[in-house]
Design a protein around this motif. Sequence first.
Motif, PDB file in Angstrom:
ATOM      1  N   UNK A   1     -81.823 -49.787-132.570  1.00  0.00           N
ATOM      2  CA  UNK A   1     -81.437 -49.012-131.390  1.00  0.00           C
ATOM      3  C   UNK A   1     -81.355 -49.912-130.150  1.00  0.00           C
ATOM      4  N   UNK A   2     -82.268 -50.839-130.047  1.00  0.00           N
ATOM      5  CA  UNK A   2     -82.270 -51.773-128.908  1.00  0.00           C
ATOM      6  C   UNK A   2     -81.001 -52.641-128.937  1.00  0.00           C
TER       7      UNK A   2
ATOM      8  N   UNK B   1     -94.180 -50.449-131.314  1.00  0.00           N
ATOM      9  CA  UNK B   1     -92.853 -49.849-131.527  1.00  0.00           C
ATOM     10  C   UNK B   1     -91.879 -50.810-132.207  1.00  0.00           C
ATOM     11  N   UNK B   2     -92.336 -52.015-132.541  1.00  0.00           N
ATOM     12  CA  UNK B   2     -91.459 -53.009-133.162  1.00  0.00           C
ATOM     13  C   UNK B   2     -91.267 -52.683-134.634  1.00  0.00           C
TER      14      UNK B   2
ATOM     15  N   UNK C   1     -85.136 -60.747-131.909  1.00  0.00           N
ATOM     16  CA  UNK C   1     -86.121 -61.702-131.391  1.00  0.00           C
ATOM     17  C   UNK C   1     -85.455 -62.822-130.573  1.00  0.00           C
ATOM     18  N   UNK C   2     -84.266 -63.253-130.973  1.00  0.00           N
ATOM     19  CA  UNK C   2     -83.552 -64.266-130.195  1.00  0.00           C
ATOM     20  C   UNK C   2     -83.185 -63.713-128.816  1.00  0.00           C
ATOM     21  N   UNK C   3     -82.668 -62.498-128.772  1.00  0.00           N
ATOM     22  CA  UNK C   3     -82.284 -61.903-127.488  1.00  0.00           C
ATOM     23  C   UNK C   3     -83.499 -61.669-126.602  1.00  0.00           C
ATOM     24  N   UNK C   4     -84.628 -61.321-127.194  1.00  0.00           N
ATOM     25  CA  UNK C   4     -85.858 -61.150-126.413  1.00  0.00           C
ATOM     26  C   UNK C   4     -86.316 -62.504-125.878  1.00  0.00           C
TER      27      UNK C   4
ATOM     28  N   UNK D   1     -82.522 -61.576-122.708  1.00  0.00           N
ATOM     29  CA  UNK D   1     -81.298 -60.789-122.609  1.00  0.00           C
ATOM     30  C   UNK D   1     -81.570 -59.309-122.846  1.00  0.00           C
ATOM     31  N   UNK D   2     -82.678 -59.000-123.489  1.00  0.00           N
ATOM     32  CA  UNK D   2     -83.142 -57.617-123.638  1.00  0.00           C
ATOM     33  C   UNK D   2     -84.650 -57.607-123.437  1.00  0.00           C
ATOM     34  N   UNK D   3     -85.158 -56.465-123.007  1.00  0.00           N
ATOM     35  CA  UNK D   3     -86.596 -56.337-122.846  1.00  0.00           C
ATOM     36  C   UNK D   3     -87.226 -56.081-124.210  1.00  0.00           C
ATOM     37  N   UNK D   4     -88.370 -56.679-124.469  1.00  0.00           N
ATOM     38  CA  UNK D   4     -89.014 -56.449-125.769  1.00  0.00           C
ATOM     39  C   UNK D   4     -89.563 -55.040-125.878  1.00  0.00           C
ATOM     40  N   UNK D   5     -89.616 -54.574-127.112  1.00  0.00           N
ATOM     41  CA  UNK D   5     -90.268 -53.304-127.401  1.00  0.00           C
ATOM     42  C   UNK D   5     -91.777 -53.500-127.316  1.00  0.00           C
TER      43      UNK D   5
END
Length: 86
Positions: free
Chosen positions: A68-69, A60-61, A45-48, A52-56
């Motif tokens: 995997x993300x 799919x969360x 959740x911090x990276x989203x 820095x990463x796209x959310x699922x």
Amino acid sequence: MKPHKHEAQLLKLALEIGIGYAKKRGFEDFDKGVSPKDKVECIYRLLVTDNLIQPLAKDKEDGPNMKHKLVLWIIRHLPADHPLLQ
């Protein structure tokens, strides 16, 4: 979602680096009683939040998809000759 050969080690590395990133952002370290599942979700959740990463997708969360993300995130940041990518 194809598992990577060294998925467990990559996830461990992703959590270590993610926790270090969180500390640099001003967050405190996780208490000893925090489960690995909760650590994965917090780092994800911090990276989203920091884009820095796209959310699922919302449906799919779940734990395996978040793990995997994080693995995909760390793979992108490792040098091509890193032992865990062989």
